[in-house]
Design an enzyme around this catalytic site. Structure first.
Site, PDB file in Angstrom:
ATOM      1  CB  SER A 243      -0.947  -0.013   1.250  1.00 27.43           C
ATOM      2  OG  SER A 243      -1.998   0.963   1.107  1.00 27.43           O
ATOM      3  CG  ASP A 470      -5.935  -2.908  -3.951  1.00 25.03           C
ATOM      4  OD1 ASP A 470      -6.487  -1.934  -3.314  1.00 25.03           O
ATOM      5  OD2 ASP A 470      -4.754  -3.218  -3.929  1.00 25.03           O
ATOM      6  CG  HIS A 498      -5.164  -2.451   0.222  1.00 26.15           C
ATOM      7  ND1 HIS A 498      -4.866  -2.114  -1.095  1.00 26.15           N
ATOM      8  CD2 HIS A 498      -5.036  -2.122   1.240  1.00 26.15           C
ATOM      9  CE1 HIS A 498      -3.969  -1.203  -0.689  1.00 26.15           C
ATOM     10  NE2 HIS A 498      -3.883  -1.140   0.616  1.00 26.15           N
TER      11      HIS A 498
END
Length: 529
Positions: A243, A470, A498
Site C-alpha cells: 500500500s 484492489d 487490497h
C-alpha cells in the site's frame, strides 16, 4: 470521518487489526479492473502529467550525516518471543543534521532462523501512512517460513508513527466527536461544521506536534531507511512494502538506485498523480470493489441490499445512509451510528472479501435499527479500542499526506464543484470522498512535496504487484509505477481485496518468495488468479 481518503494498510494487516478504508458503488469495470467511472474513466482521462522526475541523492555522504550512519544499536528482547528492539537516531531536519533536534525511531527485528545461507535484512512496511511496521512485523514475521529462514526480518516505525515520535492531535473524546461529523453536507451550516472540524483537527496537531509536522514526509522516511540499512550492515536494501509502503520503497529507489536490493512493492501507488487525481482514481477503485461485493451479495439469500442488480444494491445502500443521516441508529452505548460512522464501517469491509459475510450481517442489523456492527467496523478503521482509546494512525495519516502533496481543494467551493465528478466515479461514496479530500486545505504546514515520476535508473530488478479489483490502490497505479521504474516487472493478481502477497494465492506467494530468495523475477506479463 476519515482524516484522509488516501490509502491505508495492507489487507494482511487489516486481517489482524480487523479492517480499514473506503469506497464503492455501481458502475462498470473493464476486465483488468480499471474502473470506468460512469463509463467515461474520467479519473484516468484527466491524469495530470508530473512536472519532474525524482533525482538520486549524491552518492557521497555528507560528513554531517556520518554520526547517524555510524551509530551502533543496543538490541534488547521485546514483545513476542524471539524479537529484539532498539532505538536509532535520525535528524529531525536532514538539511540541518546535528542541530540538537534528533528523532528517536523505534526498530525491531527477528533474526533469520535457517536453514540456508543468510541473505541479509528484509525491511517491511504495511502502509498507511501511519501504520506501525513493528506491530505488523511482530504479527506476521512467522510467515513465510522460507523467507524468514534466510533473512533477518526488520521493521522501523516511520517518523511520526506509533513508537517513533508519534504525531498527536486530539483527545479521545475529541476524536469521537470528529469521526461523527457529517461528511456529506447538505446546507451551509453543515458545510461550516465540517470545515470547523477540519480546522480544529489541524489546530490540535499543530498544538501537540508542531515541531514535528514539517518533517514527516515520505522522502525523509526513505532517508531514515537508508540510515537503518547502513546500521544493519547491508550494502543494499531488501524491502517489502504494501500500500503506501510502496511509495516509501519507490522513493527510496529513486533516491538511492544503486543501493536497491530485492524490492517488492505490493498494492502500488502512482507518484505521478497530484492529490485530486489520486483521490478521484481511488474513488473509482472503490467503485470496482463495491460492484464486486454487490455482485456477490445479490446472489445470497440474506443480502440486505436486495437481489435485483448491483446498481439497485448501491441505491439501497445510499438510502440507508440517508436514513442514518436523519436518524442515527442506536448502538447500546452513548455513541450512535451516524451516517458518517456507517459509511466508514462499510468502507472498512471493502478491503478484504473475507469481510463480506460480516458486512451483510451488519448492514441487515443497521436496516433494522441496530448500529452496533457497523460501529465496530468503523472503530476498527479508526483503530479505536473498546475503552475508547485511539492509536495515532489517524493523526500520522494526514500529517504525511498533507506534507507530500498540495491540497486537492483550497476551499469548500472547490470541493462542492468536484462532487459531480466524484459521484460519477462512485455514486454511493463519491460525495464522501470529495469532501474528505478537503482536509489538507487547513493544514498548518505547507506541503514540501510534489507529484513526480520515479525512474530509479540503474536499480536492481524491482517487483511491482497489482490486484485488479484492489479498492485502495487501483490496478492502474501498479501499471503506472511499473512503467515508470526502469527495472520493474509487473506481477498481476486477478482478484479482490487490497494487496496480494500472503492472502491465499499460491501463485502470487510463490512468485514473490522465489524473487526474494534467489532474485529471479517472474516472466513478463505474469498473471495469477
Amino acid at each position: 470521518m476519515a482524516t484522509s481518503r488516501l490509502l491505508r494498510t495492507s489487507a494482511a494487516a487489516l486481517a489482524a487489526t480487523a479492517l480499514l478504508i473506503s469506497g464503492c458503488s455501481s458502475g462498470s469495470s473493464s476486465p483488468d479492473g480499471e474502473t470506468s467511472a460512469g463509463g467515461n474513466t474520467e479519473a484516468g482521462a484527466q491524469r495530470p502529467a508530473a512536472g519532474s522526475t525524482l533525482e538520486p541523492l549524491a552518492s557521497s555522504m555528507p560528513g554531517n550525516l556520518r554520526p547517524y550512519y555510524d551509530q551502533k544499536l543496543s538490541w534488547r528482547p521485546c514483545g513476542v518471543s524471539g524479537f529484539e528492539c532498539a532505538t536509532m537516531k535520525a535528524p529531525l531536519d536532514y538539511a540541518k543534521p546535528g542541530a540538537g533536534n534528533d528523532l528517536k525511531l523505534a526498530v525491531a527485528r527477528k533474526k533469520s532462523t535457517g536453514p540456508g545461507r543468510r541473505i541479509g535484512s528484509l525491511l517491511v512496511n504495511p502502509g498507511g501512512p501511519g501504520a506501525s511496521a513493528i506491530d505488523y512485523l511482530q504479527q506476521y514475521a512467522p510467515q513465510p517460513a522460507a523467507v524468514r529462514a534466510r533473512y533477518d526480518m526488520v521493521a522501523m516505525d516511520p517518523r511520526g508513527v506509533a513508537r517513533s515520535a508519534p504525531v498527536e492531535c486530539l483527545s479521545n473524546k475529541q476524536m469521537d466527536r470528529y469521526t461523527e461529523v457529517d461528511q456529506t453536507p447538505d446546507t451551509a451550516a453543515e458545510t461550516t461544521k465540517l470545515v470547523n472540524a477540519y480546522r480544529a483537527f489541524a489546530k490540535g496537531c499543530e498544538a501537540h506536534s508542531g515541531k514535528l509536522l514539517p518533517h514527516v514526509s515520505t522522502v525523509e522516511t526513505s532517508r531514515d531507511m537508508d540510515v537503518l540499512r547502513a546500521i544493519l550492515g547491508d550494502p543494499k536494501l531488501n524491502y517489502v512494502g504494501a500500500s503506501y509502503g510502496t511509495l516509501i520503497g519507490a522513493t527510496y529507489a529513486g533516491l538511492y538506485p544503486s543501493r536497491v536490493g530485492r524490492m517488492v512493492l505490493d498494492g502500488a501507488m502512482d507518484p505521478e498523480l497530484d492529490s485530486r487525481a489520486t483521490n478521484l482514481e481511488q474513488t473509482a477503485g472503490f467503485n470496482t470493489a463495491f460492484t464486486s461485493f454487490a455482485a456477490d451479495c445479490i446472489k445470497q439469500k440474506d443480502c440486505p441490499l436486495g437481489t435485483k442488480s448491483t446498481a439497485d444494491a448501491g441505491r439501497q445502500l445510499s438510502a440507508l445512509f440517508k436514513k442514518l443521516d436523519a436518524h442515527p441508529a442506536a448502538t447500546g452505548q452513548e455513541r450512535k451510528l451516524t451516517e458518517s460512522l456507517a459509511t466508514t464501517g462499510v468502507i472498512a469491509a471493502m478491503y478484504d472479501q473475507r469481510a463480506w459475510p460480516v458486512l451483510r450481517e451488519y448492514l441487515a442489523q443497521a436496516k433494522a435499527g441496530d448500529g452496533r456492527g457497523l460501529l465496530t467496523l468503523s472503530d476498527s478503521y479508526y483503530e479505536r479500542d473498546p475503552n475508547g482509546t485511539y492509536s495515532n494512525q489517524m493523526y500520522a495519516n494526514p500529517a504525511v499526506n498533507c506534507l507530500d502533496l498540495a491540497p486537492a481543494f483550497r476551499d469548500p467551493a472547490q470541493a462542492r464543484a468536484a462532487v459531480p465528478a466524484f459521484r460519477k466515479a462512485s455514486p454511493v461514496f463519491g460525495e464522501t470522498f470529495a469532501w474528505s479530500a478537503l482536509n489538507c486545505a487547513y493544514w498548518p504546514v505547507k506541503p514540501t512535496g510534489t507529484a513526480h515520476r520515479i525512474e530509479a535508473k540503474g536499480a536492481a530488478p524491482i517487483l511491482v504487484v497489482g490486484t485488479t479489483r484492489d479498492p485502495a490502490t487501483p490496478y492502474i497505479w501498479a501499471k503506472a509505477l511499473a512503467a515508470q521504474l526502469s527495472s520493474a516487472t509487473l506481477l498481476t493478481y486477478e482478484g479482490d481485496g487490497h494487496t496480494a502477497y500472503g492472502r491465499g494465492s499460491d501463485c502470487i506467494d510463490t512468485a514473490i518468495n522465489t524473487y526474494l530468495l534467489d532474485g529471479t523475477v517472474p516472466p513478463k506479463g505474469k498473471r495469477c488468479k
